[in-house]
Design a protein around this motif. Structure first.
Motif, PDB file in Angstrom:
ATOM      1  N   SER A   1       1.880   9.098  -3.731  1.00  0.00           N
ATOM      2  CA  SER A   1       1.805   7.669  -3.422  1.00  0.00           C
ATOM      3  C   SER A   1       0.385   7.141  -3.574  1.00  0.00           C
ATOM      4  N   ALA A   2      -0.622   7.960  -3.273  1.00  0.00           N
ATOM      5  CA  ALA A   2      -2.011   7.533  -3.466  1.00  0.00           C
ATOM      6  C   ALA A   2      -2.334   7.363  -4.944  1.00  0.00           C
ATOM      7  N   VAL A   3      -1.923   8.338  -5.766  1.00  0.00           N
ATOM      8  CA  VAL A   3      -2.158   8.238  -7.213  1.00  0.00           C
ATOM      9  C   VAL A   3      -1.430   7.019  -7.785  1.00  0.00           C
ATOM     10  N   THR A   4      -0.184   6.809  -7.368  1.00  0.00           N
ATOM     11  CA  THR A   4       0.594   5.674  -7.861  1.00  0.00           C
ATOM     12  C   THR A   4      -0.010   4.355  -7.418  1.00  0.00           C
ATOM     13  N   ALA A   5      -0.567   4.313  -6.213  1.00  0.00           N
ATOM     14  CA  ALA A   5      -1.180   3.087  -5.716  1.00  0.00           C
ATOM     15  C   ALA A   5      -2.353   2.666  -6.606  1.00  0.00           C
ATOM     16  N   PHE A   6      -3.216   3.609  -6.956  1.00  0.00           N
ATOM     17  CA  PHE A   6      -4.334   3.287  -7.834  1.00  0.00           C
ATOM     18  C   PHE A   6      -3.837   2.865  -9.218  1.00  0.00           C
ATOM     19  N   THR A   7      -2.825   3.556  -9.723  1.00  0.00           N
ATOM     20  CA  THR A   7      -2.323   3.250 -11.061  1.00  0.00           C
ATOM     21  C   THR A   7      -1.713   1.859 -11.126  1.00  0.00           C
ATOM     22  N   PHE A   8      -0.787   1.563 -10.226  1.00  0.00           N
ATOM     23  CA  PHE A   8      -0.106   0.273 -10.274  1.00  0.00           C
ATOM     24  C   PHE A   8      -1.004  -0.869  -9.828  1.00  0.00           C
ATOM     25  N   SER A   9      -2.000  -0.580  -9.023  1.00  0.00           N
ATOM     26  CA  SER A   9      -2.948  -1.627  -8.662  1.00  0.00           C
ATOM     27  C   SER A   9      -3.704  -2.115  -9.887  1.00  0.00           C
ATOM     28  N   ALA A  10      -4.142  -1.180 -10.717  1.00  0.00           N
ATOM     29  CA  ALA A  10      -4.837  -1.570 -11.954  1.00  0.00           C
ATOM     30  C   ALA A  10      -3.896  -2.238 -12.950  1.00  0.00           C
ATOM     31  N   MET A  11      -2.638  -1.819 -12.968  1.00  0.00           N
ATOM     32  CA  MET A  11      -1.686  -2.372 -13.927  1.00  0.00           C
ATOM     33  C   MET A  11      -1.229  -3.778 -13.561  1.00  0.00           C
ATOM     34  N   THR A  12      -1.245  -4.118 -12.280  1.00  0.00           N
ATOM     35  CA  THR A  12      -0.713  -5.409 -11.834  1.00  0.00           C
ATOM     36  C   THR A  12      -1.780  -6.472 -11.640  1.00  0.00           C
ATOM     37  N   THR A  13      -3.043  -6.140 -11.856  1.00  0.00           N
ATOM     38  CA  THR A  13      -4.109  -7.138 -11.758  1.00  0.00           C
ATOM     39  C   THR A  13      -4.511  -7.596 -13.158  1.00  0.00           C
ATOM     40  N   LYS A  14      -4.938  -8.847 -13.263  1.00  0.00           N
ATOM     41  CA  LYS A  14      -5.250  -9.413 -14.565  1.00  0.00           C
ATOM     42  C   LYS A  14      -6.474  -8.764 -15.209  1.00  0.00           C
ATOM     43  N   ASP A  15      -7.457  -8.412 -14.389  1.00  0.00           N
ATOM     44  CA  ASP A  15      -8.677  -7.833 -14.947  1.00  0.00           C
ATOM     45  C   ASP A  15      -8.634  -6.310 -15.002  1.00  0.00           C
ATOM     46  N   GLY A  16      -7.519  -5.705 -14.596  1.00  0.00           N
ATOM     47  CA  GLY A  16      -7.381  -4.257 -14.664  1.00  0.00           C
ATOM     48  C   GLY A  16      -8.186  -3.496 -13.636  1.00  0.00           C
ATOM     49  N   LYS A  17      -8.618  -4.169 -12.578  1.00  0.00           N
ATOM     50  CA  LYS A  17      -9.411  -3.514 -11.536  1.00  0.00           C
ATOM     51  C   LYS A  17      -8.513  -3.108 -10.371  1.00  0.00           C
ATOM     52  N   PHE A  18      -9.032  -2.159  -9.578  1.00  0.00           N
ATOM     53  CA  PHE A  18      -8.302  -1.747  -8.381  1.00  0.00           C
ATOM     54  C   PHE A  18      -8.439  -2.816  -7.305  1.00  0.00           C
ATOM     55  N   ARG A  19      -7.332  -3.114  -6.651  1.00  0.00           N
ATOM     56  CA  ARG A  19      -7.342  -4.026  -5.503  1.00  0.00           C
ATOM     57  C   ARG A  19      -7.157  -3.205  -4.238  1.00  0.00           C
ATOM     58  N   MET A  20      -8.146  -3.284  -3.358  1.00  0.00           N
ATOM     59  CA  MET A  20      -8.080  -2.479  -2.150  1.00  0.00           C
ATOM     60  C   MET A  20      -6.934  -2.899  -1.242  1.00  0.00           C
ATOM     61  N   ALA A  21      -6.464  -4.144  -1.388  1.00  0.00           N
ATOM     62  CA  ALA A  21      -5.304  -4.571  -0.596  1.00  0.00           C
ATOM     63  C   ALA A  21      -4.077  -3.745  -0.962  1.00  0.00           C
ATOM     64  N   HIS A  22      -3.908  -3.434  -2.236  1.00  0.00           N
ATOM     65  CA  HIS A  22      -2.801  -2.583  -2.664  1.00  0.00           C
ATOM     66  C   HIS A  22      -2.974  -1.154  -2.147  1.00  0.00           C
ATOM     67  N   ILE A  23      -4.166  -0.621  -2.362  1.00  0.00           N
ATOM     68  CA  ILE A  23      -4.422   0.764  -1.989  1.00  0.00           C
ATOM     69  C   ILE A  23      -4.363   0.936  -0.482  1.00  0.00           C
ATOM     70  N   HIS A  24      -4.826  -0.061   0.247  1.00  0.00           N
ATOM     71  CA  HIS A  24      -4.818  -0.020   1.706  1.00  0.00           C
ATOM     72  C   HIS A  24      -3.414   0.194   2.251  1.00  0.00           C
ATOM     73  N   SER A  25      -2.417  -0.342   1.575  1.00  0.00           N
ATOM     74  CA  SER A  25      -1.039  -0.260   2.059  1.00  0.00           C
ATOM     75  C   SER A  25      -0.244   0.853   1.385  1.00  0.00           C
ATOM     76  N   ALA A  26      -0.397   0.972   0.056  1.00  0.00           N
ATOM     77  CA  ALA A  26       0.514   1.828  -0.702  1.00  0.00           C
ATOM     78  C   ALA A  26       0.224   3.310  -0.551  1.00  0.00           C
ATOM     79  N   VAL A  27      -0.996   3.703  -0.196  1.00  0.00           N
ATOM     80  CA  VAL A  27      -1.283   5.137  -0.083  1.00  0.00           C
ATOM     81  C   VAL A  27      -0.532   5.776   1.073  1.00  0.00           C
ATOM     82  N   LEU A  28      -0.068   4.968   2.031  1.00  0.00           N
ATOM     83  CA  LEU A  28       0.662   5.499   3.172  1.00  0.00           C
ATOM     84  C   LEU A  28       2.176   5.474   2.977  1.00  0.00           C
ATOM     85  N   ALA A  29       2.632   4.812   1.918  1.00  0.00           N
ATOM     86  CA  ALA A  29       4.067   4.587   1.755  1.00  0.00           C
ATOM     87  C   ALA A  29       4.839   5.897   1.630  1.00  0.00           C
TER      88      ALA A  29
END
Length: 378
Positions: free
Chosen positions: A239-267
């Motif tokens: 889930s941590a690896v997927t959080a970083f991957t999909f965070s970059a894929m779903t943002t326009k500039d391709g950067k990591f959003r900590m709001a995504h990682i903050h939540s998704a790594v625990l899923a």
């Protein structure tokens, strides 16, 4: 401001003292020691859960600028009051149903796990409730959660270690129900604002939760604790690896959003909590972790823009997609695995490690294993 402060001084201290006095009196009449020498919970495991609930969730809720110190302080107050209330309710059930008392360490550990539901609910109402309302919500939610556990155990025959994992699902949707009773702050209000410092502390809480989550899922397991531990760890890792991957894929500039990682790594840890004791192969836990992380990342954007405004839900810390959706996924996975093994003989499933709770769901005694007819075809 002065009237609010006087109101705070007049209400909160007396309410806390009244509750503590009631708890002391009830402990005098209800609390009884079990067999401490045969405790199924070690002190180290209890400390892991304690650290996770106090430090992990305490820092996890510091993302709002105005409620950084208050969230950590009120988190500790809620936990210490809620643990006492949870132990008393558990003892009351033991007394009324004439069930033998468990050892004290296990009861405190179960109370610490139960209070997680309240802490998750607090995240949904953060910034909208005062201390009096938080304390009352704690007492009411603990009572309702134990009633839910009792129904699951008595009528649905859910094993106790699995029933305790409902804290995420229960806490998320109880908090959203309470949140719907309060007005939503203005989007431009400073109550919704965060700072880099508050976001950093909140991410520190996420790291605490990630590290101690395997102990949280396995602390009440009966005889396959190591399987629960490594299944939870693999689910969290994916889930941590997927959080970083999909965070970059779903943002326009391709950067990591900590709001995504903050939540998704625990899923992954939330989703696998229901089924970790039944999973025999790590790849199943890894798939659950991947799906839970994807749901969380996608839900963090879809819910905020589509579902929450339509349902008039204001979710302060995103407990819906952080704990609610992964818990629903875990519950569906639990139902699927249970349906897969329900047609099998419960005694054979137990011998092959497929179903840890079969004895208790089918009310079978361990000494009848060798005499059961299904053993003739093993």
């Amino acid at each position: 401001m002065s009237s609010n402060y006087r109101n705070f001084r007049n209400n909160v201290p007396w309410l806390i003292l009244f509750l503590e006095a009631v708890f002391i009196v009830l402990f005098y009449f209800l609390f009884s020691h079990g067999d401490e020498s045969r405790s199924m919970v070690s002190y180290a495991a209890f400390q892991d859960v304690n650290h996770m609930v106090i430090f992990g969730f305490g820092f996890f809720l510091t993302f709002l600028r105005r409620y950084g110190f208050s969230s950590t302080g009120f988190n500790l107050l809620i936990i210490v009051l809620g643990v006492q209330c949870s132990v008393l309710i558990e003892d009351l059930f033991y007394f009324l149903l004439e069930i033998p008392y468990e050892d004290g360490l296990k009861r405190i550990t179960k109370a610490a796990v139960s209070i997680t539901a309240v802490v998750i609910s607090t995240g949904a109402v953060l910034g909208k409730t005062n201390p009096v309302q938080l304390i009352l919500m704690t007492v009411v939610e603990i009572i309702v959660f134990h009633m839910s556990r009792w129904i699951n155990s008595m009528y649905l025959q859910v094993p106790d270690d699995i029933g305790m994992m409902h804290v995420h699902l229960f806490g998320a949707y109880f908090g959203l129900a309470v949140s719907s009773c309060f007005s939503e702050p203005s989007p431009r209000s400073e109550k919704n604002a965060s700072t880099p410092q508050s976001a950093l502390l909140s991410m520190l809480g996420t790291l605490f939760l990630w590290v101690f989550w395997p102990s949280f899922n396995s602390v009440l397991s009966l005889d396959n604790r190591w399987e629960v531990t490594y299944n939870t760890y693999f689910a969290l890792a994916v889930s941590a690896v997927t959080a970083f991957t999909f965070s970059a894929m779903t943002t326009k500039d391709g950067k990591f959003r900590m709001a995504h990682i903050h939540s998704a790594v625990l899923a992954g840890g939330v989703a696998v909590g229901y089924t970790a004791n039944r999973i025999r192969y790590p790849w199943i836990a890894m798939i659950l972790g991947l799906l839970a992380s994807v749901i969380t990342v996608l839900g963090s954007s879809c819910l905020q823009r589509c579902l929450n405004p339509a349902l008039k839900i204001h979710d302060s810390s995103g407990v819906h997609f952080t704990f609610g959706f992964p818990a629903v996924l875990g519950a569906l996975a639990q139902s699927g695995l249970f349906g897969h093994v329900s047609h099998r003989c419960p005694l054979r499933d137990h011998q092959h490690g497929l179903d840890n709770g079969s004895y208790y769901r089918f009310n079978l005694k361990p000494q009848t294993v060798q005499d059961h007819p299904c053993n003739q075809v093993l």
